[in-house]
Write a protein that holds these residues in place. Structure first.
Motif, PDB file in Angstrom:
ATOM      1  N   ALA A  51      26.320  46.819  32.991  1.00 61.31           N
ATOM      2  CA  ALA A  51      26.785  45.471  33.329  1.00 61.31           C
ATOM      3  C   ALA A  51      28.289  45.347  33.093  1.00 61.31           C
ATOM      4  CB  ALA A  51      26.029  44.436  32.500  1.00 61.31           C
ATOM      5  N   THR A  52      28.765  45.944  31.995  1.00 62.07           N
ATOM      6  CA  THR A  52      30.201  45.896  31.703  1.00 62.07           C
ATOM      7  C   THR A  52      31.004  46.608  32.778  1.00 62.07           C
ATOM      8  OG1 THR A  52      29.708  45.868  29.324  1.00 62.07           O
ATOM      9  CG2 THR A  52      31.947  46.460  29.985  1.00 62.07           C
ATOM     10  N   VAL A  53      30.496  47.751  33.230  1.00 62.61           N
ATOM     11  CA  VAL A  53      31.194  48.494  34.289  1.00 62.61           C
ATOM     12  C   VAL A  53      31.258  47.669  35.575  1.00 62.61           C
ATOM     13  CG1 VAL A  53      31.032  50.503  35.807  1.00 62.61           C
ATOM     14  CG2 VAL A  53      30.687  50.776  33.357  1.00 62.61           C
ATOM     15  N   VAL A  54      30.146  47.019  35.918  1.00 63.31           N
ATOM     16  CA  VAL A  54      30.137  46.186  37.123  1.00 63.31           C
ATOM     17  C   VAL A  54      31.176  45.077  37.021  1.00 63.31           C
ATOM     18  CG1 VAL A  54      28.756  44.560  38.480  1.00 63.31           C
ATOM     19  CG2 VAL A  54      27.743  46.698  37.707  1.00 63.31           C
ATOM     20  N   LEU A  55      31.236  44.401  35.865  1.00 64.85           N
ATOM     21  CA  LEU A  55      32.206  43.325  35.689  1.00 64.85           C
ATOM     22  C   LEU A  55      33.637  43.852  35.719  1.00 64.85           C
ATOM     23  CD1 LEU A  55      30.432  41.220  32.908  1.00 64.85           C
ATOM     24  CD2 LEU A  55      30.631  40.675  35.343  1.00 64.85           C
ATOM     25  N   LEU A  56      33.862  45.019  35.110  1.00 61.30           N
ATOM     26  CA  LEU A  56      35.205  45.598  35.127  1.00 61.30           C
ATOM     27  C   LEU A  56      35.631  45.982  36.543  1.00 61.30           C
ATOM     28  CD1 LEU A  56      35.151  47.851  31.917  1.00 61.30           C
ATOM     29  CD2 LEU A  56      36.372  45.694  32.265  1.00 61.30           C
ATOM     30  N   VAL A  57      34.680  46.487  37.313  1.00 59.03           N
ATOM     31  CA  VAL A  57      35.003  46.840  38.704  1.00 59.03           C
ATOM     32  C   VAL A  57      35.367  45.592  39.494  1.00 59.03           C
ATOM     33  CG1 VAL A  57      34.034  47.707  40.861  1.00 59.03           C
ATOM     34  CG2 VAL A  57      33.668  48.969  38.738  1.00 59.03           C
ATOM     35  N   VAL A  58      34.601  44.508  39.296  1.00 53.95           N
ATOM     36  CA  VAL A  58      34.917  43.251  39.973  1.00 53.95           C
ATOM     37  C   VAL A  58      36.313  42.776  39.578  1.00 53.95           C
ATOM     38  CG1 VAL A  58      34.293  40.819  40.198  1.00 53.95           C
ATOM     39  CG2 VAL A  58      32.510  42.567  40.227  1.00 53.95           C
ATOM     40  N   ALA A  59      36.608  42.843  38.275  1.00 54.33           N
ATOM     41  CA  ALA A  59      37.925  42.405  37.797  1.00 54.33           C
ATOM     42  C   ALA A  59      39.034  43.286  38.356  1.00 54.33           C
ATOM     43  CB  ALA A  59      37.948  42.416  36.271  1.00 54.33           C
ATOM     44  N   ALA A  60      38.790  44.606  38.405  1.00 55.91           N
ATOM     45  CA  ALA A  60      39.809  45.535  38.915  1.00 55.91           C
ATOM     46  C   ALA A  60      40.074  45.309  40.399  1.00 55.91           C
ATOM     47  CB  ALA A  60      39.366  46.975  38.669  1.00 55.91           C
ATOM     48  N   LEU A  61      39.009  45.112  41.170  1.00 58.05           N
ATOM     49  CA  LEU A  61      39.192  44.876  42.603  1.00 58.05           C
ATOM     50  C   LEU A  61      39.865  43.540  42.871  1.00 58.05           C
ATOM     51  CD1 LEU A  61      35.813  46.202  44.055  1.00 58.05           C
ATOM     52  CD2 LEU A  61      38.068  47.246  44.253  1.00 58.05           C
ATOM     53  N   THR A  62      39.710  42.591  41.936  1.00 56.67           N
ATOM     54  CA  THR A  62      40.371  41.294  42.089  1.00 56.67           C
ATOM     55  C   THR A  62      41.830  41.361  41.671  1.00 56.67           C
ATOM     56  OG1 THR A  62      38.245  40.292  41.499  1.00 56.67           O
ATOM     57  CG2 THR A  62      40.141  38.829  41.559  1.00 56.67           C
ATOM     58  N   ALA A  63      42.173  42.323  40.826  1.00 51.58           N
ATOM     59  CA  ALA A  63      43.524  42.377  40.265  1.00 51.58           C
ATOM     60  C   ALA A  63      44.581  42.584  41.340  1.00 51.58           C
ATOM     61  CB  ALA A  63      43.606  43.499  39.234  1.00 51.58           C
ATOM     62  N   VAL A  64      44.285  43.412  42.338  1.00 52.13           N
ATOM     63  CA  VAL A  64      45.287  43.713  43.371  1.00 52.13           C
ATOM     64  C   VAL A  64      45.680  42.464  44.149  1.00 52.13           C
ATOM     65  CG1 VAL A  64      45.756  45.059  45.450  1.00 52.13           C
ATOM     66  CG2 VAL A  64      44.556  46.108  43.529  1.00 52.13           C
ATOM     67  N   PRO A  65      44.710  41.749  44.785  1.00 54.45           N
ATOM     68  CA  PRO A  65      45.137  40.528  45.484  1.00 54.45           C
ATOM     69  C   PRO A  65      45.648  39.457  44.528  1.00 54.45           C
ATOM     70  CG  PRO A  65      42.746  40.694  45.475  1.00 54.45           C
ATOM     71  CD  PRO A  65      43.261  41.996  44.975  1.00 54.45           C
ATOM     72  N   ALA A  66      45.151  39.460  43.273  1.00 52.55           N
ATOM     73  CA  ALA A  66      45.625  38.450  42.312  1.00 52.55           C
ATOM     74  C   ALA A  66      47.095  38.661  41.986  1.00 52.55           C
ATOM     75  CB  ALA A  66      44.786  38.517  41.039  1.00 52.55           C
ATOM     76  N   VAL A  67      47.505  39.916  41.759  1.00 49.18           N
ATOM     77  CA  VAL A  67      48.913  40.209  41.471  1.00 49.18           C
ATOM     78  C   VAL A  67      49.786  39.872  42.675  1.00 49.18           C
ATOM     79  CG1 VAL A  67      50.542  42.066  40.985  1.00 49.18           C
ATOM     80  CG2 VAL A  67      48.394  41.949  39.725  1.00 49.18           C
ATOM     81  N   ALA A  68      49.283  40.250  43.885  1.00 49.30           N
ATOM     82  CA  ALA A  68      50.055  39.952  45.088  1.00 49.30           C
ATOM     83  C   ALA A  68      50.240  38.453  45.265  1.00 49.30           C
ATOM     84  CB  ALA A  68      49.361  40.553  46.307  1.00 49.30           C
ATOM     85  N   THR A  69      49.180  37.690  44.985  1.00 46.49           N
ATOM     86  CA  THR A  69      49.272  36.232  45.101  1.00 46.49           C
ATOM     87  C   THR A  69      50.236  35.645  44.081  1.00 46.49           C
ATOM     88  OG1 THR A  69      46.998  36.111  45.941  1.00 46.49           O
ATOM     89  CG2 THR A  69      47.932  34.094  45.025  1.00 46.49           C
ATOM     90  N   ALA A  70      50.187  36.195  42.843  1.00 39.37           N
ATOM     91  CA  ALA A  70      51.036  35.672  41.776  1.00 39.37           C
ATOM     92  C   ALA A  70      52.513  35.957  42.033  1.00 39.37           C
ATOM     93  CB  ALA A  70      50.613  36.270  40.440  1.00 39.37           C
ATOM     94  N   ARG A  71      52.814  37.057  42.708  1.00 39.94           N
ATOM     95  CA  ARG A  71      54.213  37.429  42.954  1.00 39.94           C
ATOM     96  C   ARG A  71      54.824  36.703  44.153  1.00 39.94           C
ATOM     97  NH1 ARG A  71      54.374  44.023  42.024  1.00 39.94           N
ATOM     98  NH2 ARG A  71      54.066  43.962  39.760  1.00 39.94           N
ATOM     99  N   ARG A  72      53.989  36.094  44.964  1.00 39.61           N
ATOM    100  CA  ARG A  72      54.497  35.456  46.175  1.00 39.61           C
ATOM    101  C   ARG A  72      55.230  34.169  45.806  1.00 39.61           C
ATOM    102  NH1 ARG A  72      51.057  34.361  51.708  1.00 39.61           N
ATOM    103  NH2 ARG A  72      52.871  33.846  53.023  1.00 39.61           N
ATOM    104  N   PRO A  73      56.418  33.943  46.346  1.00 40.69           N
ATOM    105  CA  PRO A  73      57.147  32.701  46.036  1.00 40.69           C
ATOM    106  C   PRO A  73      56.332  31.465  46.431  1.00 40.69           C
ATOM    107  CG  PRO A  73      58.604  34.284  47.118  1.00 40.69           C
ATOM    108  CD  PRO A  73      57.216  34.844  47.189  1.00 40.69           C
ATOM    109  N   VAL A  74      56.450  30.446  45.624  1.00 45.04           N
ATOM    110  CA  VAL A  74      55.691  29.212  45.862  1.00 45.04           C
ATOM    111  C   VAL A  74      56.045  28.607  47.211  1.00 45.04           C
ATOM    112  CG1 VAL A  74      55.302  26.853  45.052  1.00 45.04           C
ATOM    113  CG2 VAL A  74      55.445  28.736  43.408  1.00 45.04           C
TER     114      VAL A  74
END
Length: 592
Positions: A563-586
């Motif tokens: 279960a921990t691995v599944v959650l970590l994979v979900v978090a890791a796959l979300t990290a890429v678009p999350a970082v891209a979204t956070a870096r985009r100017p408002v």
């Protein structure tokens, strides 16, 4: 008009189209594997029975020697009997091949072909003095080839050929037994020249069997019963096997494998539906303004819905064809359940009885995942569609009050999910199915592996090996499709959350809080999915696993780790678009 719009849409979104085809193909391919296995386990027996002139009954009296021959002499005169072959001498001995040994049923045959039960030679030739023909499934399990030497009761015999028959079940269910006894054990089967039987027998009494055909093969189970329905005492202590018994034994042999593939197809179907729904949801978001433009220039809801549904049905048909071809061609390579029979799976077109369920599944996935969203998009108000605005979430004083006290990242994640509740539910279903498959595999992994006791040798259960291969294949497909679904869902969530997160940042949220909020929006709905999947997977494996006593469960820490691995994979796959979204100017995010 519909075709023109359809062609332009497919050209503009090729990557998404490929993802849709992959998702539906995985489900249809697995369903094809399950249905094909049923063909492998049943149809080949029918073909083998026809090709070898299989008997309706194989009869062996309880006596041996001349007494057995006398008992069999009266069978041909029984009402309904249309033909016989034999009697053939039988021995129940031990065979040695290198370091391996096994019980073996030895049948004496003549070089001349017969009209009832003539085993089909698949490699080499038929019996000759000093040689042996080995049943093909037995030879496959032991690695025997034409030209090898085996030792039977201390006498060396050259393997002259390999053959299949419909008069005995394939290895290891050949019903080896001691002469004049009813208890049977597992083993192999060979045919030798009739003249070699006395030398091979030594001091063992010779048994005999007779192959029989009757006027109505469907009535074979009633052959040993009197007109009153009571059992005929003539056959007391005899071995009487009907052709239906051999067919049933072959089917049961692969029952667990068949169930595994069908259950796997259900799980993959669920993943395919969530994956297609996620991809369609992303396409609908991207096309919302396009839908508004079409409605603004005069296109009605019916035309818009027809364009979208036609597109997805076309994709479903393509995926059905790909999945059908992949499953049909892969089944005999992966599982080889018909090695002891004659089969044509993979070398002939699939039958219509297999094609229609696969096509229906693909179309059902496409319709189930798209119909609701397409109709909602088609029925959206033109101004609302042109504004590209999400449907406001339902308001609750209690929830609003609770969410105000949450940390900023968690608050953003909760409100993103409230804004797109359907997507959050898809994430829950995706992780639920993935964790169900993992938990079932982990529970099965702690079960003791099956074995085949052949007398002198204990080998791994052949059916168990194929079941493990099928399980590995399914878990790879499930995890791969789940990863694809998660990647699509997170990318879609990032696309849809650009403006809400930009508004939050303009009100004081930091880029890190915005990115973490997007990640939280994916991990939160995954939590109930992994929890429910762990419980459901264990229950599923236990329900379908054939048991004869208490068996161990997977250790709790295995399930927690999965279960921990599944959650970590979900978090890791979300990290890429999350970082891209956070870096985009408002300003850029608010401009689009």
């Amino acid at each position: 008009m519909v075709l023109w719009l359809l062609r332009r849409d497919l050209r503009r979104r090729r990557a998404e189209t490929v993802l849709l085809v992959v998702a539906i193909t995985a489900a249809t391919a697995t369903l094809t594997l399950g249905l094909t296995l049923n063909e492998l386990a049943s149809r080949p027996y029918e073909r083998t029975r026809a090709a070898t002139a299989g008997p309706d009954l194989v009869i062996e009296p309880g006596a041996t020697g001349p007494e057995a021959l006398d008992a069999l002499a009266a069978i041909a005169a029984r009402p309904g009997v249309t033909g016989t072959s034999g009697p053939y001498p039988l021995l129940f001995l031990d065979l040695d091949f290198g370091a391996l040994s096994s019980r073996v049923v030895v049948q004496g045959r003549d070089e001349a072909a017969v009209t009832i039960d003539q085993p089909a030679v698949t490699e080499g030739g038929w019996v000759r003095p000093g040689g042996a023909v080995v049943e093909r499934a037995f030879a496959d399990a032991f690695g025997m080839r034409t030209g090898d030497t085996v030792t039977v009761n201390g006498r060396a015999l050259r393997v002259e050929g390999l053959a299949v028959t419909a008069a005995r079940a394939p290895f290891p269910n050949v019903n080896w037994h001691l002469p004049s006894t009813l208890d049977v054990w597992k083993g192999g089967a060979i045919w030798v020249h009739r003249d070699d039987i006395p030398a091979l027998a030594g001091t063992q009494p010779i048994s005999y069997n007779l192959n029989v055909t009757i006027a109505d093969p469907a009535q074979a189970p009633l052959f040993t019963r009197l007109p009153s329905g009571e059992k005929d005492t003539t056959f007391r202590g005899w071995h009487v096997r009907r052709w239906q018994d051999f067919a049933d034994t072959t089917g049961r042999r692969y029952g667990a494998l068949y169930e595994t593939l069908l259950i796997g197809s259900w799980l993959l179907t669920g993943l395919a539906v969530t994956g297609v729904a996620g991809i369609v949801g992303g396409r609908v978001i991207a096309q919302r303004r396009r839908v508004g433009l079409l409605k603004a220039v005069g296109a009605g809801p019916g035309l818009i819905a027809a364009v979208h549904l036609t597109e997805y049905l076309l994709i479903g048909l393509v995926a059905a064809g790909a999945g059908l071809a992949a499953g049909w061609l892969a089944a005999p390579v992966l599982f080889r359940p018909s090695v002891g029979l004659m089969g044509t799976i993979g070398t002939a077109p699939p039958p219509a009885g297999l094609v229609w369920p696969v096509v229906a599944l693909a179309l059902a996935i496409a319709v189930a995942a798209t119909l609701g969203q397409v109709l909602r998009a088609a029925g959206t108000d033109t101004v609302h569609a042109l504004a590209d605005a999400a449907t406001p979430p339902s308001r609750s004083r209690l929830l609003i009050g609770l969410s105000r006290r949450l940390p900023v990242a968690l608050l953003l994640g909760v409100r993103i999910n409230a804004r797109r509740a359907r997507r959050a539910r898809l994430t829950t279903v995706n992780t639920l199915i993935t964790m169900t498959a993992l938990a079932a595999v982990l529970t099965g992994a702690v079960q003791a592996p099956g074995t085949e006791d052949l007398g002198g040798t204990v080998i791994p259960d052949v059916g168990g090996d194929r079941l493990r291969a099928a399980t590995v294949l399914l878990i790879v497909l499930v995890c791969g499709l789940a990863l694809l679904n998660t990647a699509v869902t997170t990318a879609t969530a990032a696309l849809d959350a650009r403006q809400p997160l930009a508004v939050a940042r303009s009100l004081g949220a930091t880029p890190a809080q915005a990115g973490l909020g997007l990640a939280v929006s994916q991990v939160l709905p995954a939590l109930p999915g992994v929890a429910g999947g762990a419980l459901f997977g264990v229950a599923l494996q236990r329900f379908f696993h054939e048991t004869y006593g208490p068996e161990p469960y997977a250790p709790a820490w295995w399930l927690v780790a999965a279960a921990t691995v599944v959650l970590l994979v979900v978090a890791a796959l979300t990290a890429v678009p999350a970082v891209a979204t956070a870096r985009r100017p408002v300003a850029d995010a608010l401009r689009h």
